[in-house]
Design an enzyme around this catalytic site. Structure first.
Site, PDB file in Angstrom:
ATOM      1  CB  SER A 151       1.263 -69.717 -25.099  1.00 26.99           C
ATOM      2  OG  SER A 151       0.963 -69.145 -26.355  1.00 26.99           O
ATOM      3  CB  CYS A 181      -5.960 -71.403 -30.649  1.00 18.82           C
ATOM      4  SG  CYS A 181      -4.774 -72.752 -30.747  1.00 18.82           S
ATOM      5  NE  ARG A 193     -12.126 -77.292 -29.617  1.00 16.38           N
ATOM      6  CZ  ARG A 193     -10.803 -77.191 -29.527  1.00 16.38           C
ATOM      7  NH1 ARG A 193     -10.034 -77.899 -30.348  1.00 16.38           N
ATOM      8  NH2 ARG A 193     -10.259 -76.404 -28.634  1.00 16.38           N
ATOM      9  CG  HIS A 225      -1.339 -69.947 -32.715  1.00 14.36           C
ATOM     10  ND1 HIS A 225      -0.288 -70.084 -31.841  1.00 14.36           N
ATOM     11  CD2 HIS A 225      -2.259 -70.896 -32.361  1.00 14.36           C
ATOM     12  CE1 HIS A 225      -0.564 -71.078 -30.998  1.00 14.36           C
ATOM     13  NE2 HIS A 225      -1.743 -71.581 -31.293  1.00 14.36           N
TER      14      HIS A 225
END
Length: 340
Positions: free
Chosen positions: A163, A133, A102, A247
């Site tokens: 998750s 995320c 990234r 989230h």
């Protein structure tokens, strides 16, 4: 339409499974799907478009052997570090869901609703990185406001579903919830997390750094700046909550210009892949249960700061396995095929 041989690396994992679902739902132009995983999962089958497809063992040679054009990686940073260069060398475009690439300067970090123009930079290394995320859902919601008012600073608190830590973390929460009802909770030892997650909130995701911030929190700082191409000030506190998927984020955003809630809501309602749910009189606002298995970012509780006309407060929720991982990866692939 041209069709592509697509590999999913980590096909038996939580995100890999979602990638396969999203590819099918989006009717992605696939000539052939090649599910890949470790030797432990080889021989298992996954279902795609009504057919059972055997999972193959991930090797360096398989990308050339199978003529793979697009490789979606979601099997952990160490796997991406070892095998993604082999996929790129074989001619595939790699879309990597781990943190490994990234922040590498010559690898684009892409959220198609925000910086689709960066997809063309895939030619640098043959790799495109999928952001964290929590970063993805936040920048999708903030992009129209950033463009209109000039974003200067973000203060963030995240409430992240288990998750995000994988399928075993989801199992751990379910096991602990079951133990509560069997009056066995005291004897349950945490495995995936530092503490029990059921009936708890853990203000700790990833490892701590010398700054006092965790690596997860610093990801939000660095990734936001790279995606927006702006030196935005960012401070985050990331917490794990006993939610399976979805989230949530409480955000205070400071802009260069004064901003009203009404102006912001109008812009958000016209933004791509954003849904506004904001009616306090009806207890209507985004929640993980509403966002589950959906491909949009949900925004609500939009309100002006009581003291600073340049500060806006928002509540943002999205399905982390889809918007925060699988859907974003597939959308990157959709942008890429426009260039092919």
């Amino acid at each position: 339409m041209k069709k592509y041989v697509v590999a999913v690396v980590g096909a038996t994992g939580a995100v890999g499974g979602e990638m396969i679902r999203v590819l099918e739902e989006q009717k992605f132009p696939i000539e052939r799907l090649v599910p890949l995983a470790s030797q432990n999962s080889a021989g298992k089958s996954i279902e795609f478009r009504g057919e059972e497809i055997k999972v193959q063992t991930l090797t360096h040679e398989i990308f050339a052997q199978e003529r793979i054009a697009i490789a979606l990686f979601s099997a952990g940073g160490a796997i991406s570090a070892e095998f993604a260069p082999s996929a790129a060398k074989a001619g595939a475009v790699v879309i990597d869901n781990t943190s490994h690439f990234r922040m590498q300067e010559d690898v684009p970090l892409v959220v198609p609703e925000v910086n689709p123009e960066d997809v063309k930079l895939w030619k640098n290394r043959g790799i495109i990185a999928n952001p964290n995320c929590s970063t993805i859902q936040m920048v999708i919601a903030l992009k129209p406001l950033c463009d209109a008012f000039g974003l200067e600073r973000l203060d963030i608190a995240t409430y992240q579903a288990v998750s995000g830590a994988g399928a075993k973390a989801m199992d751990e929460l379910m096991d602990q919830m079951k133990s509560i009802f069997s009056f066995d909770f005291d004897r349950i030892e945490p495995r995936k997390f530092a503490h029990k997650i059921a009936l708890n909130v853990i203000p700790h995701i990833d490892s701590f750094t010398d700054s006092g911030f965790t690596k997860e929190e610093l990801k939000m700082v660095n990734e936001t700046q790279k995606i927006l191409h702006r030196k935005v000030e960012v401070a985050a506190t990331c917490a794990r909550v006993p939610v399976l998927r979805g989230h949530s984020e409480a955000i205070a955003a400071r802009f260069a210009k004064p901003v009203s809630a009404a102006e912001a809501i109008k812009l958000l309602k016209s933004a791509k892949d954003v849904v506004v749910i904001d009616d306090p009189s009806k207890n209507s606002y985004p929640m993980p249960l509403l966002a589950g298995e959906k491909d949009e970012v949900f925004v609500g509780r939009v309100r002006e700061d009581l003291f600073d006309k340049r500060v806006l407060h928002l509540w943002i929720v999205a399905d982390n396995l889809r918007v925060g991982a699988a859907t974003n990866a597939v959308r990157i692939a959709q942008e890429w095929i426009k260039l092919d």
